[in-house]
Write an enzyme that holds these catalytic residues in place. Structure first.
Site, short mmCIF file in Angstrom:
data_model
loop_
_atom_site.label_atom_id
_atom_site.label_comp_id
_atom_site.label_asym_id
_atom_site.label_seq_id
_atom_site.Cartn_x
_atom_site.Cartn_y
_atom_site.Cartn_z
N CYS A 115 -40.80 -21.26 21.97
CA CYS A 115 -41.07 -21.38 20.52
C CYS A 115 -40.80 -22.42 19.77
CB CYS A 115 -39.13 -20.90 20.36
SG CYS A 115 -39.19 -20.33 18.15
N LEU A 116 -41.66 -22.91 19.25
CA LEU A 116 -41.55 -24.59 18.46
C LEU A 116 -42.77 -23.90 17.41
CD1 LEU A 116 -41.12 -27.10 18.54
CD2 LEU A 116 -43.86 -27.17 20.19
#
Lengths: 180, 759
Positions: A115-116
């Site tokens: 999750c970036l």
């Protein structure tokens, strides 16, 4: 006969890329872009990050290595990641996931999904493999606990002893599995 | 014991036969007539020996006899008896045949083919005579004559020995050469006899030996083609051959193939099929011949252009393209692609080959197949690029340039991708290989440059060459180099040659700066000032000029710094030349010498005797052979003398007066020659090969990257993965050597052929 099939095949790929909406010479320009990125990455010699195409036949699948930054929980460890470039890269971000299990608030321990923000809605075509790798490296030390993928990890983040124990439990050092 | 019925039956038969023969005449007069008629007819038909006197027959009487026999329905009986008679007299013919064949088979050396043909010819004519002598005459009806022909021919064929076929072939060949070569006294009369061909026909030889006739014609064509066309490449032969066929061979062909043709039109239609078969054979023979000669034809290009057009036409008729490719590839491998051949020669041959095969096969399929091994071979030769580049830089005077001067200069062409919107698009030729690239008729230089995957190598080599040439210019006239550069710019594009442009500009700038410096304070020195960044690397041989030479350099450098304060001169003292005037006690010597020699002689102004070691110590890092060479050059000029005092130390003494060296000089001369050869002229500019070592650093980064991410890899995988590195063109062997070097440095290790990074 062979020629007929090859020319048909060539036409297929062209139509496909036209459908995906990036013009006739998309594949060629993506290849060129990726080749350039590889060259830049090879020549930059940034410490602790590296990536290379998986095979000479496919420039769209890369394998990367990220070393955990010293002074973080991840110091002295290194992680393998898989990078998949979509055909309309760089208008769409590459798909990246951890191959080595990584106990981290923003990394799914089972699938390796990350999750970036820059890999999702904040993606811009000016980013490159090198910037992504550097972002990932810094993400290891500074997780975004607001949007965790791994809630256990985000809960433990503030308690170093417990976190480290979990991390070591999951961590597997890269063994040279000898891609023969 | 015959029964009544049987007896009656016999009686009825008898009566019936009798009535048939007697034809209702009175008594047995009919029977008498019949037997008389039979006797006449049988006598008329009886086969006779040729030698026997011909009998005079009253045709009326004979006809009457046959009429009688016909009425009696006894003609079949007559035929039978005639055939029987023939059989009984066969020995007459057999004797003749045996006699002639024995004559034919007598093994004599002196007997020539024409003699043998003569024997057979006479035999055939004689047999024809027999035929006519025994023939029952056409008026007797079709049945009897055809029965006669069949029997006669059967007999002849049965007695002709197997050697006859060979002799018959010789006879046919003799008749053919009669048509093609004209009448010569050597050709025996029997061969020229106009009755000969009708005789063949009569005896059924023409049909029986039809394949023999064809093969005689084929052989004749082959001999003629080989005779007239071998090695004759400078004029079109195919047209001449076809004319020859029409003028000489076709009239002969009329005999066997247009038998019985009544009008010329009829003959033409009868000849059509055979004619095209023989035309095909002409093409095939010529094609075979030219294919065999192809390598030499290529050498002779452009004188051999007509033969190439011939071959092109033949190949359209005869499908022997693959043979041509194979033969040429084999010849190239055997005669061209070996270490003994000069790279320049290989290139010249390759260029000729390109032009030749473009004539034969404009789409370039043949060329692609033949050229492939040559291109691969050239790629492995270290000096290929240098040769190509040298030929690109047109010298003007030397005519052996690879590039045709008349050819327009075009930009390099790169392989085109198929344009599917092109209305004139054509599919690849059917015999093109899978990796065939349609290269449009492009110019030779593009083809040569495309041997290598990138043109960067050429640009680098060009740079080195240009550097050498610019430094060699002494009269300050760079027009030729400028012209070359402009031409090359058209080919390679402006951008890659930017560096060369700077180099050229350096030369003119040097002149300008020098003028300025000279104007400020006049100096005997005229340096060439080059921008280090844009020039190829130079041989690092830093020598220090001693004494006044050094002072001149210093003062010039000072003047330069005032002119261009932000720049500093770094001397390449070992390049250039110096004009010296040496004043000795009794003479003055002037000479143009390289800097090293000047430096040495300058040192001799300090003291008269020096050892080589001392001289080298003063001048700087100079290799001993080079130093010796420089000193010996002075010895040759009679300025120094070598002295050896038994020890290893070599001394040189300055000869202030010439008289003392009178006896020493000639001796030295001799040895100098041998010593000088030891020293090879070193190129001042580093070659591309030396520069390439630096490039390998880039590839090392890639190798490191792949081994880091992909784990251990075998050498061939590394080689294929390195295609991601731009401009990578090493062979696996080169890579192997490089990896070994890396292993010795402790960067990688190898186990079971798998390379890994050391961590």
């Amino acid at each position: 006969m062979e020629q007929i099939t090859t020319s048909l095949a060539a036409r297929n790929t062209t139509t496909k890329s036209t459908v995906s909406g990036s013009g006739g010479e998309a594949v060629g320009s993506v290849t060129k872009r990726l080749t350039n990125e590889l060259m830049t990455l090879m020549m930059s010699s940034s410490p602790g990050i590296s990536a290379f195409p998986k095979s000479d036949a496919n420039l769209f699948e890369w394998i990367g290595t990220i070393e955990g930054p010293a002074g973080t929980y991840y110091g002295g460890m290194s992680f393998k990641i898989a990078i998949h470039f979509p055909p309309n890269y760089p208008y769409v971000p590459p798909v990246i996931k951890f191959e080595s299990p990584c106990f981290h608030p923003n990394v799914d321990i089972a699938s390796g999904a990350i999750c970036l923000d820059i890999l999702q809605d904040k993606w811009s075509a000016v980013y490159s493999v090198q910037t992504i790798l550097l972002s990932l490296q810094s993400l290891l030390g500074e997780p975004n606990n607001a949007s965790p993928l791994n809630t256990d990890a985000s809960n433990l983040w503030e308690s170093p002893e417990l976190f480290k124990a979990q991390l070591v439990k999951y961590y597997r050092p890269i063994i040279d599995e000898s891609a023969a | 014991m015959a029964s009544e019925a049987l007896r009656n039956q016999v009686a009825a038969k008898w009566q019936d036969s009798f009535n048939r023969l007697n034809r209702g005449s009175q008594g047995i007069s009919g029977l008498m007539d019949f037997s008389k008629a039979w006797a006449v007819a049988a006598d008329f038909l009886r086969p006779r020996d040729l030698g026997a006197p011909p009998k005079d027959f009253n045709t009326h009487e004979v006809r009457g006899a046959f009429d009688v026999l016909m009425q009696c329905r006894m003609l079949p009986m007559l035929l039978e008896s005639f055939v029987e008679d023939m059989r009984r007299n066969q020995h007459l013919i057999t004797n003749d045949v045996m006699r002639f064949m024995a004559e034919y088979e007598v093994p004599t050396d002196s007997k020539k083919a024409s003699g043998e043909a003569d024997v057979i010819g006479r035999l055939v004519l004689l047999l024809a005579d027999w035929y006519f002598a025994w023939a029952p005459g056409g008026e007797l009806g079709h049945t009897i004559s055809s029965a006669y022909i069949v029997n006669f021919q059967t007999h002849i064929f049965s007695v002709l020995p197997s050697t006859f076929a060979g002799g018959f072939k010789k006879l046919l060949a003799a008749t053919l050469s009669l048509f093609t070569r004209g009448t010569t006294p050597e050709i025996p009369a029997s061969v020229q006899d106009p009755k000969l061909w009708p005789s063949f026909e009569l005896l059924g030889l023409a049909d029986r030996y039809e394949s023999l006739i064809a093969s005689v014609c084929y052989e004749h064509i082959e001999v003629h083609v080989l005779e007239t066309c071998t090695g004759k490449w400078d004029e079109p032969m195919l047209g001449q051959l076809r004319e020859w066929m029409a003028d000489k061979v076709v009239p002969w062909m009329l005999l066997p193939y247009a038998r019985g043709a009544k009008t010329p039109e009829e003959a033409r239609t009868m000849l059509q099929g055979v004619g095209s078969r023989f035309d095909f054979h002409v093409c095939k023979t010529l094609c075979d011949l030219r294919t065999k000669e192809m390598f030499d034809i290529v050498i002779d290009y452009p004188d051999s252009i007509p033969s190439l057009h011939d071959l092109k036409e033949c190949l359209q008729r005869v499908d022997q393209r693959s043979q041509l490719v194979q033969t040429l590839r084999k010849a190239n491998k055997k005669r061209l692609l070996h270490p003994g051949a000069d790279t320049k020669d290989i290139l010249t041959q390759y260029v000729s080959l390109i032009r030749c095969l473009r004539i034969i096969d404009p789409p370039g399929v043949l060329l692609f197949k033949v050229a492939d091994p040559i291109r691969r071979y050239l790629r492995d030769r270290p000096d290929t690029i240098r040769c190509i580049v040298a030929s690109l830089v047109v010298d003007g005077e030397s005519g052996d340039s690879l590039v045709d001067q008349d050819e327009p200069i075009q930009p390099l062409q790169t392989a085109q991708v198929d344009d599917y919107t092109d209305p004139n698009w054509e599919p690849e030729p059917i015999d093109a290989g899978p990796d065939f690239r349609v290269n449009k008729p492009s110019d030779v230089v593009s083809t040569l440059v495309s041997i290598y995957d990138s043109k960067d190598l050429f640009v680098k080599e060009l740079q080195v060459l240009l550097a050498q040439r610019l430094l060699a210019v002494t009269d300050g006239n760079y027009e030729k180099e400028r012209r070359n550069l402009e031409i090359l710019k058209i080919r390679f594009g402006e951008a890659p040659l930017q560096v060369c442009e700077v180099m050229l500009k350096d030369m003119t700038d040097s002149k300008r700066i020098d003028q300025h410096v000279q104007f400020q304070s006049s100096s005997v020195m005229h340096p060439t000032i080059i921008s280090r960044h844009f020039w190829p690397q130079f041989q690092a041989a830093k020598i220090l000029l001693p004494g006044q030479l050094h002072e001149i350099q210093e003062s010039y450098a000072r003047e330069f710094t005032t002119f261009k304060p932000d720049k500093k001169l770094r001397w390449l003292s070992h390049l250039g030349s110096i004009r010296l005037e040496i004043q000795l006690q009794d003479r003055t010597i002037s000479a143009d010498v390289p800097p090293l020699e000047a430096a040495f002689i300058e040192l001799f102004s300090e003291k008269d005797v020096w050892t080589v070691g001392d001289l080298v110590a003063r001048v700087g890092p100079v290799e001993r052979p080079a130093a010796l060479k420089a000193l010996l050059a002075w010895v040759n000029r009679g300025v120094l003398r070598e002295e050896s005092d038994g020890a290893d130390v070599q001394r040189f003494r300055l000869l202030e007066s010439a008289s003392t060296d009178a006896e020493a000089a000639p001796v030295r001369m001799a040895t100098t020659g041998s010593r000088a050869t030891l020293v090879e002229e070193q190129p001042t500019v580093l070659t591309v090969q030396q520069q390439q070592a630096g490039q390998m650093e880039v590839y090392w980064k890639f190798i490191e990257g792949m081994l880091m991410n992909l784990g251990g890899l075998p050498l061939d995988r590394i080689q294929t993965m390195l295609k991601f590195a731009p401009g990578y063109d090493r062979t696996v062997d080169q890579l192997g050597g490089f990896m070994d070097a890396a292993r010795r440095e402790g960067l990688v290790n190898v186990k079971d052929g798998i390379w890994r990074l050391n961590r």
